[in-house]
Design an enzyme around this catalytic site. Structure first.
Site, PDB file in Angstrom:
ATOM      1  CG  LEU A  63      -1.898  -1.196   1.287  1.00  0.00           C
ATOM      2  CD1 LEU A  63      -2.792  -1.093   2.503  1.00  0.00           C
ATOM      3  CD2 LEU A  63      -2.735  -1.277   0.020  1.00  0.00           C
ATOM      4  CE  LYS A  64       5.379   0.787  -4.068  1.00  0.00           C
ATOM      5  NZ  LYS A  64       4.546  -0.331  -4.540  1.00  0.00           N
ATOM      6  CG  ASP A  67      -2.093  10.761   5.201  1.00  0.00           C
ATOM      7  OD1 ASP A  67      -2.126  11.874   5.766  1.00  0.00           O
ATOM      8  OD2 ASP A  67      -2.977  10.367   4.429  1.00  0.00           O
ATOM      9  CB  THR A  71      -3.378   9.384   8.588  1.00  0.00           C
ATOM     10  OG1 THR A  71      -4.118  10.542   8.984  1.00  0.00           O
ATOM     11  CG2 THR A  71      -4.162   8.633   7.538  1.00  0.00           C
ATOM     12  CD  GLN A 189       9.978  -3.765 -12.942  1.00  0.00           C
ATOM     13  OE1 GLN A 189      10.681  -2.779 -12.749  1.00  0.00           O
ATOM     14  NE2 GLN A 189       9.157  -4.232 -12.022  1.00  0.00           N
TER      15      GLN A 189
HETATM   16  O1  C5P Z   1       5.325  -7.784 -13.276  1.00  0.00           O
HETATM   17  P1  C5P Z   1       6.541  -7.463 -12.457  1.00  0.00           P
HETATM   18  O2  C5P Z   1       7.363  -8.700 -12.076  1.00  0.00           O
HETATM   19  O3  C5P Z   1       7.389  -6.374 -13.050  1.00  0.00           O
HETATM   20  O4  C5P Z   1       5.925  -6.915 -11.080  1.00  0.00           O
HETATM   21  C1  C5P Z   1       6.706  -6.378 -10.060  1.00  0.00           C
HETATM   22  C2  C5P Z   1       5.852  -5.993  -8.910  1.00  0.00           C
HETATM   23  O5  C5P Z   1       6.696  -5.351  -7.955  1.00  0.00           O
HETATM   24  C3  C5P Z   1       4.728  -5.024  -9.227  1.00  0.00           C
HETATM   25  O6  C5P Z   1       3.639  -5.323  -8.352  1.00  0.00           O
HETATM   26  C4  C5P Z   1       5.315  -3.667  -8.880  1.00  0.00           C
HETATM   27  O7  C5P Z   1       4.362  -2.741  -8.454  1.00  0.00           O
HETATM   28  C5  C5P Z   1       6.241  -4.032  -7.716  1.00  0.00           C
HETATM   29  N1  C5P Z   1       7.364  -3.101  -7.525  1.00  0.00           N
HETATM   30  C6  C5P Z   1       8.337  -2.878  -8.492  1.00  0.00           C
HETATM   31  N2  C5P Z   1       9.353  -1.991  -8.268  1.00  0.00           N
HETATM   32  C7  C5P Z   1       9.427  -1.335  -7.115  1.00  0.00           C
HETATM   33  C8  C5P Z   1       8.469  -1.544  -6.120  1.00  0.00           C
HETATM   34  C9  C5P Z   1       7.435  -2.459  -6.375  1.00  0.00           C
HETATM   35  O8  C5P Z   1       8.298  -3.497  -9.555  1.00  0.00           O
HETATM   36  N3  C5P Z   1      10.437  -0.500  -6.911  1.00  0.00           N
END
Ligand code: C5P
Length: 237
Positions: A63-64, A67, A71, A189
């Protein structure tokens, strides 16, 4: 004892709860953790998170949070009540981190700090007014702050894992996204790593989305990844 499959966190990145539930059902017992992020939470996924946790699964609520302290504290307390095992919080200042630690209380919820989002580069930080350090330096600073405040671990790309390990010590968890088994599509990515390389770099858990969710046979995909982790562990150990 943590086995290779326990280190796999499958990102249930679907907008439909039904699709997510179906994949979780197919992968039950074959992976360690199911990650439910904002896309699914805002599509009814919180109920699925509670359902999986009630069934004894390890649930990661991505949920990152960020706030005001009160909260963040109350939100963390509410997440702890769902039975989730992991929660992410932006590790930007001690007030936020301390509030999450207070909200977690005596529950078993593990808190993970998001240091610098991996899609941001030094120019993006400049836009935020951060001019005195690089994204990598900022990530190390924030990882240290999260560890000092009592966080259980941090999210880190495989490329920073070794440097972060030096800063946070052996007891904190390093959770690594951006994983791509050899020969799979990297999607959006940029800085990807194979499961074996990420484990050798010091990752405790691997977050894997599309290489599993988009595979013709998701079970075969996680089994191949499990074998690769086992091999990397035996080389490292
Ligand atoms: O599909 P994929 O393997 O790229 O998914 C990576 C998951 O990790 C996604 O849910 C993405 O939101 C999460 N994530 C990321 N990089 C970050 C933090 C979280 O890819 N720095």
């Amino acid at each position: 004892m943590t086995t290779a499959k326990d280190r796999i966190i499958v990102a249930l990145d679907f907008s439909s709860v039904e699709e997510a539930r179906e994949l979780a059902k197919r992968l039950r017992g074959r992976v360690g953790v199911f990650k439910i992020g904002m896309e699914l939470v805002y599509s009814g996924g919180l109920e699925l998170a509670c359902e999986l946790a009630d069934a004894g699964e390890q649930v990661f609520l991505d949920l990152k949070l960020l706030d005001i302290g009160h909260t963040v504290m109350q939100a963390t307390r509410a997440v702890a009540r769902t039975g989730a095992a992991f929660l992410t919080v932006h590790a930007v200042d001690e007030k936020t981190l301390n509030a999450a630690v207070e909200g977690r209380g005596n529950s078993a919820l593990k808190l993970l700090g998001v240091t610098v989002m991996t899609h941001l580069d030094d120019r993006d930080l400049e836009q935020q007014g951060i001019v005195d350090r690089t994204a990598a330096q900022l990530a190390l600073h924030r990882a240290q702050m999260a560890a000092d405040c009592g966080f259980d671990g941090v999210i880190s790309s495989g490329y920073e894992a070794a440097a972060i390990r030096k800063v946070v010590g052996a007891d904190r968890l390093i959770i690594t996204p951006g994983i791509r088994p050899a020969g799979t599509d990297r999607g959006d990515q940029n800085r990807v790593m194979t499961p074996g390389r990420a484990i050798k770099a010091g990752a405790d858990y691997l977050v894997i989305g599309r290489p599993v969710t988009g595979a013709a046979d998701p079970l075969a995909a996680v089994e191949a990844i499990t074998r690769e982790i086992t091999e990397a562990e035996s080389l490292a150990g």
